[in-house]
Design a protein around this motif. Sequence first.
Motif, mmCIF file in Angstrom:
data_model
loop_
_atom_site.group_PDB
_atom_site.id
_atom_site.type_symbol
_atom_site.label_atom_id
_atom_site.label_comp_id
_atom_site.label_asym_id
_atom_site.label_seq_id
_atom_site.Cartn_x
_atom_site.Cartn_y
_atom_site.Cartn_z
ATOM 1 N N GLN A 275 -1.856 16.129 4.354
ATOM 2 C CA GLN A 275 -2.858 15.065 4.325
ATOM 3 C C GLN A 275 -3.886 15.254 5.443
ATOM 4 O O GLN A 275 -5.092 15.081 5.232
ATOM 5 C CB GLN A 275 -2.150 13.707 4.499
ATOM 6 C CG GLN A 275 -3.072 12.522 4.745
ATOM 7 C CD GLN A 275 -3.627 11.946 3.468
ATOM 8 O OE1 GLN A 275 -2.989 12.044 2.416
ATOM 9 N NE2 GLN A 275 -4.802 11.356 3.534
ATOM 10 N N PHE B 276 0.815 -1.214 0.000
ATOM 11 C CA PHE B 276 0.000 0.000 0.000
ATOM 12 C C PHE B 276 0.853 1.270 0.000
ATOM 13 O O PHE B 276 0.473 2.283 -0.594
ATOM 14 C CB PHE B 276 -0.937 0.004 1.209
ATOM 15 C CG PHE B 276 -2.078 -0.955 1.096
ATOM 16 C CD1 PHE B 276 -3.184 -0.648 0.323
ATOM 17 C CD2 PHE B 276 -2.044 -2.174 1.749
ATOM 18 C CE1 PHE B 276 -4.246 -1.529 0.205
ATOM 19 C CE2 PHE B 276 -3.095 -3.072 1.633
ATOM 20 C CZ PHE B 276 -4.200 -2.748 0.861
ATOM 21 N N SER C 71 -4.899 8.424 1.370
ATOM 22 C CA SER C 71 -4.470 9.070 0.129
ATOM 23 C C SER C 71 -5.018 8.337 -1.087
ATOM 24 O O SER C 71 -5.467 8.965 -2.060
ATOM 25 C CB SER C 71 -2.941 9.118 0.066
ATOM 26 O OG SER C 71 -2.508 9.738 -1.127
ATOM 27 N N ILE C 72 -4.997 7.005 -1.042
ATOM 28 C CA ILE C 72 -5.556 6.223 -2.147
ATOM 29 C C ILE C 72 -7.041 6.525 -2.320
ATOM 30 O O ILE C 72 -7.531 6.709 -3.449
ATOM 31 C CB ILE C 72 -5.342 4.716 -1.907
ATOM 32 C CG1 ILE C 72 -3.857 4.360 -2.063
ATOM 33 C CG2 ILE C 72 -6.179 3.879 -2.886
ATOM 34 C CD1 ILE C 72 -3.532 2.929 -1.697
ATOM 35 N N TYR D 273 -15.209 6.400 -4.219
ATOM 36 C CA TYR D 273 -14.444 5.189 -3.974
ATOM 37 C C TYR D 273 -15.380 3.996 -3.886
ATOM 38 O O TYR D 273 -16.369 4.010 -3.168
ATOM 39 C CB TYR D 273 -13.579 5.266 -2.705
ATOM 40 C CG TYR D 273 -13.889 6.353 -1.729
ATOM 41 C CD1 TYR D 273 -13.188 7.548 -1.775
ATOM 42 C CD2 TYR D 273 -14.866 6.190 -0.757
ATOM 43 C CE1 TYR D 273 -13.456 8.550 -0.865
ATOM 44 C CE2 TYR D 273 -15.138 7.192 0.148
ATOM 45 C CZ TYR D 273 -14.430 8.378 0.087
ATOM 46 O OH TYR D 273 -14.711 9.382 0.976
ATOM 47 N N TYR E 210 -7.907 1.662 -10.167
ATOM 48 C CA TYR E 210 -6.755 2.373 -9.612
ATOM 49 C C TYR E 210 -5.524 1.464 -9.590
ATOM 50 O O TYR E 210 -4.434 1.870 -10.012
ATOM 51 C CB TYR E 210 -7.088 2.848 -8.193
ATOM 52 C CG TYR E 210 -5.968 3.594 -7.510
ATOM 53 C CD1 TYR E 210 -5.876 4.976 -7.590
ATOM 54 C CD2 TYR E 210 -4.997 2.912 -6.769
ATOM 55 C CE1 TYR E 210 -4.841 5.666 -6.955
ATOM 56 C CE2 TYR E 210 -3.970 3.589 -6.139
ATOM 57 C CZ TYR E 210 -3.893 4.956 -6.236
ATOM 58 O OH TYR E 210 -2.864 5.629 -5.616
ATOM 59 N N CYS E 211 -5.700 0.248 -9.098
ATOM 60 C CA CYS E 211 -4.587 -0.704 -9.024
ATOM 61 C C CYS E 211 -4.087 -1.077 -10.408
ATOM 62 O O CYS E 211 -2.872 -1.217 -10.625
ATOM 63 C CB CYS E 211 -5.020 -1.969 -8.274
ATOM 64 S SG CYS E 211 -5.341 -1.715 -6.522
ATOM 65 N N HIS F 259 0.338 3.855 -3.132
ATOM 66 C CA HIS F 259 -0.347 5.149 -3.026
ATOM 67 C C HIS F 259 0.376 6.256 -3.788
ATOM 68 O O HIS F 259 -0.212 7.304 -4.055
ATOM 69 C CB HIS F 259 -0.527 5.531 -1.548
ATOM 70 C CG HIS F 259 0.510 6.469 -1.013
ATOM 71 N ND1 HIS F 259 1.757 6.042 -0.606
ATOM 72 C CD2 HIS F 259 0.482 7.807 -0.789
ATOM 73 C CE1 HIS F 259 2.449 7.071 -0.161
ATOM 74 N NE2 HIS F 259 1.711 8.152 -0.259
ATOM 75 N N SER G 277 -1.261 6.377 3.660
ATOM 76 C CA SER G 277 -1.328 5.775 2.330
ATOM 77 C C SER G 277 -2.752 5.426 1.910
ATOM 78 O O SER G 277 -3.203 5.804 0.815
ATOM 79 C CB SER G 277 -0.447 4.520 2.274
ATOM 80 O OG SER G 277 0.899 4.844 2.505
ATOM 81 N N ILE G 278 -3.472 4.689 2.762
ATOM 82 C CA ILE G 278 -4.845 4.290 2.397
ATOM 83 C C ILE G 278 -5.768 5.498 2.266
ATOM 84 O O ILE G 278 -6.528 5.591 1.289
ATOM 85 C CB ILE G 278 -5.399 3.254 3.395
ATOM 86 C CG1 ILE G 278 -4.593 1.952 3.285
ATOM 87 C CG2 ILE G 278 -6.885 2.977 3.128
ATOM 88 C CD1 ILE G 278 -5.031 0.867 4.251
ATOM 89 N N GLN H 292 -7.405 9.918 -3.903
ATOM 90 C CA GLN H 292 -7.024 9.862 -5.317
ATOM 91 C C GLN H 292 -8.113 9.200 -6.150
ATOM 92 O O GLN H 292 -8.407 9.630 -7.272
ATOM 93 C CB GLN H 292 -5.706 9.108 -5.475
ATOM 94 C CG GLN H 292 -4.495 9.833 -4.911
ATOM 95 C CD GLN H 292 -3.241 8.990 -5.008
ATOM 96 O OE1 GLN H 292 -2.927 8.426 -6.053
ATOM 97 N NE2 GLN H 292 -2.507 8.866 -3.910
#
Length: 302
Positions: free
Chosen positions: A102, A38, A220-221, A232, A240-241, A42, A217-218, A224
């Motif tokens: 963040q 992760f 932020s993902i 989401y 995304y991945c 991210h 990180s999560i 995004q």
Amino acid sequence: MAKYSKISIVASFFGLWLDSFFSNHIQIILGFSLIFSFGILHGANDLILIENKNSRKTTISFIKTLLIYVMIVTLSAILFYFIPWFALFLFIIVSAFHFGEQQWKELISYYPNWMCNSIAFTYGLFILLLLFIFHTSEVENIIFEITKIRIPTLSIPLLFKIFGIAFLLTSAYSYYKYTEIREKILTEVFYLIVFTIIFKTSSLIWGFSIYFILWHSIPSILEQMKFLYGNYSLPNFKSYCKSAFIYWLISILGIAMLYYIFRDDQIFNAIFFSFLAAITFPHAFVITKMYNKKLDGTAHKE
């Protein structure tokens, strides 16, 4: 995101519970595994974010963006090789602002730019120092491995006090002057208590991993995904991945190559953090641009 914050708190203490079952070696392996998954993921969609931000989405503009991005990463790595102390200093400064941004991005509607940036930087650096203060000797050793410079023993405690006071003063001023964000300030102070428990109880790598993955990180993902796809969801996460996979794979292969070369060398930790720094510099810039893009059309004080 408020619902996710509750999940993060539960997951953080679950991580601390796991801490009691694993040796320090296992914690390091798990921590790096999370960072490689992760954590690297991210920042793997930066080029897609830039492309989404640009009004002209042509092949030429994408290639130009790719070349600039690669050049920044390469220059960062070169800087770590030739002037490691300066590169490490920049890494800490940029990371501090990136982490703080963040957490405090909502402030941009209430504060002038300079004050938003000051609060983000102060808060982010205080979080890093909060981690460092409980693992001072390890941090000093890593700094020495990277820069070959022994920092004074009292440096980290002194900086911790300075930026702790700075954060308290800015928070008190903000709480007094801006009633709209009082709840946000109290919430962030509560989170700092949670971070203190995490950092004090866990090892350096495990504590950093819990914060970096669950609290940075999560989230932020998720942001995004909302920026790229509007919301989401599981299908959007798959998209995304998929778009991030090639860049994530390149990063993982780069780290694997470094490990193969330096696996029996004590400087691997230093090189690993140097690699993270090299990809952090452009990533922090891209995320700042993303936040500015999201706020286009809203009231913003200059």
